[in-house]
Each structure stands twice: as C-alpha cells, then as structure tokens.
Write a protein that holds these residues in place. Sequence first.
Motif, PDB file in Angstrom:
ATOM      1  N   THR A  10      27.136  36.546 -29.296  1.00  0.00           N
ATOM      2  CA  THR A  10      27.480  35.135 -29.160  1.00  0.00           C
ATOM      3  C   THR A  10      28.318  34.959 -27.910  1.00  0.00           C
ATOM      4  OG1 THR A  10      28.371  33.207 -30.331  1.00  0.00           O
ATOM      5  CG2 THR A  10      29.620  35.253 -30.514  1.00  0.00           C
ATOM      6  N   VAL A  16      26.936  27.644 -29.533  1.00  0.00           N
ATOM      7  CA  VAL A  16      26.490  28.928 -30.078  1.00  0.00           C
ATOM      8  C   VAL A  16      27.588  29.560 -30.928  1.00  0.00           C
ATOM      9  CG1 VAL A  16      25.693  31.248 -29.484  1.00  0.00           C
ATOM     10  CG2 VAL A  16      24.869  29.293 -28.189  1.00  0.00           C
ATOM     11  N   TRP A  17      28.828  29.370 -30.516  1.00  0.00           N
ATOM     12  CA  TRP A  17      29.959  29.904 -31.293  1.00  0.00           C
ATOM     13  C   TRP A  17      29.989  29.286 -32.688  1.00  0.00           C
ATOM     14  CZ3 TRP A  17      33.310  33.820 -31.014  1.00  0.00           C
ATOM     15  CH2 TRP A  17      34.471  33.763 -31.777  1.00  0.00           C
ATOM     16  N   ALA A  20      27.159  30.670 -34.751  1.00  0.00           N
ATOM     17  CA  ALA A  20      27.365  32.061 -35.148  1.00  0.00           C
ATOM     18  C   ALA A  20      28.359  32.170 -36.293  1.00  0.00           C
ATOM     19  CB  ALA A  20      27.839  32.876 -33.946  1.00  0.00           C
ATOM     20  N   LEU A  36      30.271  40.604 -34.804  1.00  0.00           N
ATOM     21  CA  LEU A  36      30.068  39.574 -33.792  1.00  0.00           C
ATOM     22  C   LEU A  36      30.461  40.149 -32.437  1.00  0.00           C
ATOM     23  CD1 LEU A  36      29.075  36.657 -34.134  1.00  0.00           C
ATOM     24  CD2 LEU A  36      31.466  35.921 -34.062  1.00  0.00           C
ATOM     25  N   VAL A  38      31.007  39.360 -28.753  1.00  0.00           N
ATOM     26  CA  VAL A  38      31.268  38.166 -27.949  1.00  0.00           C
ATOM     27  C   VAL A  38      31.211  38.524 -26.471  1.00  0.00           C
ATOM     28  CG1 VAL A  38      32.846  36.242 -27.542  1.00  0.00           C
ATOM     29  CG2 VAL A  38      32.796  37.359 -29.800  1.00  0.00           C
ATOM     30  N   ASN A  99      21.954  35.985 -29.641  1.00  0.00           N
ATOM     31  CA  ASN A  99      21.991  34.572 -29.295  1.00  0.00           C
ATOM     32  C   ASN A  99      21.996  34.390 -27.774  1.00  0.00           C
ATOM     33  OD1 ASN A  99      22.062  33.224 -31.903  1.00  0.00           O
ATOM     34  ND2 ASN A  99      24.021  34.273 -32.182  1.00  0.00           N
ATOM     35  N   HIS A 117      18.781  29.204 -27.847  1.00  0.00           N
ATOM     36  CA  HIS A 117      19.583  27.987 -28.020  1.00  0.00           C
ATOM     37  C   HIS A 117      19.426  27.042 -26.835  1.00  0.00           C
ATOM     38  CE1 HIS A 117      21.651  29.396 -31.644  1.00  0.00           C
ATOM     39  NE2 HIS A 117      21.633  30.595 -31.079  1.00  0.00           N
TER      40      HIS A 117
END
Length: 366
Positions: A10, A16-17, A20, A36, A38, A99, A117
Amino acid sequence: MAVRRVMMSTDAVGGVWTFALELAEGLGRHGIEVLLAVLGPAPDGGRLRAATRIPGLQIAHRDYPLEWMREANDENQDAAGRWLLDLAHGFGPDVIHLNHFCHGALEWPAPCVVVAHSCVATWYEYVRRTPPGPEWDDYRRRVATGLAGATLVVAPTQSMLDDLQRIYGGLGKTSVVYNGRRPEAFPAARKQPFALCAARAWDEAKNVAALDAAAPHVRWPIRVAGDVRHPEGGNARFEHVELLGALGESRMANQFAHAAIYVLPARYEPFGLSVLEAAFAGCALVLGNIPSLRELWHDTAYYVPPDDPEAIAHAINTLASDRRALHARGARARRHASRYTSERMLARWRYTYRQLAKQEQKPCTS
C-alpha cells in the motif's frame, strides 16, 4: 485451500491506504493475518494511529519512491522489489496482494494479485486528453510487465479494467471487485445548507479548480476537505471554495453527516471512496459525467460535465432550491450505497484469495 496469511502492499498518499486498512481489519476478524508493506512517504500520525488500532496487523515501511513519482526508476523500483520479496519470504503468505503494478512479475512464493486503483496512462487520457509523453515510457514498461506477470489483475470497476486492457493489453485472468466501506461509520444528521467535496485538492483529476470557478455562482458555500500539498512539492491554490484541510475520519464523517450535497466533478475516478462515504451519510450527489461513476451510481446522481463550472453551479443550485428533490436524491444515494459495504467487499476478496490459493504457486527463489 484455507488462506491464513496475506501480504499486502500500500501507500499512505491517497485512498489506497483507506482501502487497505478497511480490508485488513475485515480479514483480521476472520483470523487472517495481514502484513502491510508501505511504500513511499511514511503514514502521518493519524493514518498510523488508525493502522495500529487494527488487532494483529503487522506494518513494514520503506520510503522507496512510488512507481508514479518523478524520481522512480529501475534502480529504486528493483530495490523496492527485493525488499518486498524479503518480507514475503519471512512472512510466508498464502497470497500476495499488490496495490501497485510494477512488482507483479517478481518470483513470489505465493500467487500474486495486482489491484489497479489508478494509473498514469489512464489518468492522462481522462485528465489531459492525451497519452503520457515519452518521459513516462519506463513507467509504462514497468506497469505492463507487472500486469502481465500477475496471477490475477483486479480493478474496482469494469470501466477501469477495460481501460487497462485497451492501453496495456496482455492481461491474463481478470476480475472486478467493488470497494466498500462500513455504513455505520458515516451516519446521517440534520442536513445544513452547504455543498461538500472531499478530495486531494492538488490532483487535477479531482477537478477542484472547476468547483472554485463555480463557487461564486452557487447559492450555498462549497467546502473542500483534503490535502492541498502535492506529495512531490507545491500547493494547490483556490480563491472561492472554503478549504478545510485534511481531516481525520471522525471529523470527515461529521462533515458528510451535515452536508446536504456532495459534489465531485471528477475527470477521472476509478472508484471514489469519498462518494460512497457521502452516500452512506445521505448526501445528494453531484458527480462528473464519466464512465466509472456512471457505472457505480447509475441514476442516483446528478451528472455534470466535469469542466463546465456553469453546469456544476446549476446542478447545485437546482438541488438547493428544491428541498423535496434534495431529500429524495440523498435517500436514493443512501439506498444505492448498500451495494458497496465493507462486508460485501470482504466476502468477495476472501473468495478471490481462496481461488488464488488454489493456483499452482511459482517456485520460490532467493
């Protein structure tokens, strides 16, 4: 095959955050561990606190440039890929959920789904009405490679998936999974006479400039919540809308609750979580007349040409002058929004993961 662990990439720059975290929280309730990963700028305090409130969620962060940023190149994207592979080998996921695009073709130790996305090429076509220039050739190459290498490509609307297929081609298995949010997080309250927009104000796709041009001709004030500072530097400037800045979820929900109208004259919006949140809160919707928003909201919204401030002002004024129509539009949006709850999204993603986990896994290489 049961899915027990999912590694998900993410970023903390945009929606997107939110997506997620919504998905990770739901997966956790079903006993699925989530790591996750990042990329890009670190989450700010509010975003990080939201993540740490999710039981069992593991978070790793490295400030590699996001694939659409100017400083992204093969060297730093390859380094990001090595970091992600190391995380995957240490975590042992059943599914890799990216993502972002460019690492879809890596030799993952589990099936990989790439979720589209948004992308620069489709953004340019809708916002600038032209393909991106040669300075984006490396980006397009990396995206095409990632899409072609993924086990599955998912988009949040059929419109977005069709655009990807048209621009990049070579997609294998594909699916549409609509995004979702929790309705109870966005209750309605007594509506007040103002129109609201929630958007990254620096993003031309959200088209806040058209709202600013329409504002002097609108009966009601227009409030805009969201970042004005571009992640690569520089601030968006407006003269006529009321800028609220970036708001946390509870303050944003309060704005949705009281706004009579939600307006987003987007030129490009592959899904639009803010529209969904506003609809849950019973706002009448005024939206840009683009394929993705038409696909999602059918006849529940008042559609306007995105770059026509006069039409935007007329739509808001028409609703503001007819309280009965305003209430009916808000109620219709709220009913329609029930198609896009987080529970529906979660059920679809759990099914997708189970199907992916049945796929033959790629060989694990170090």
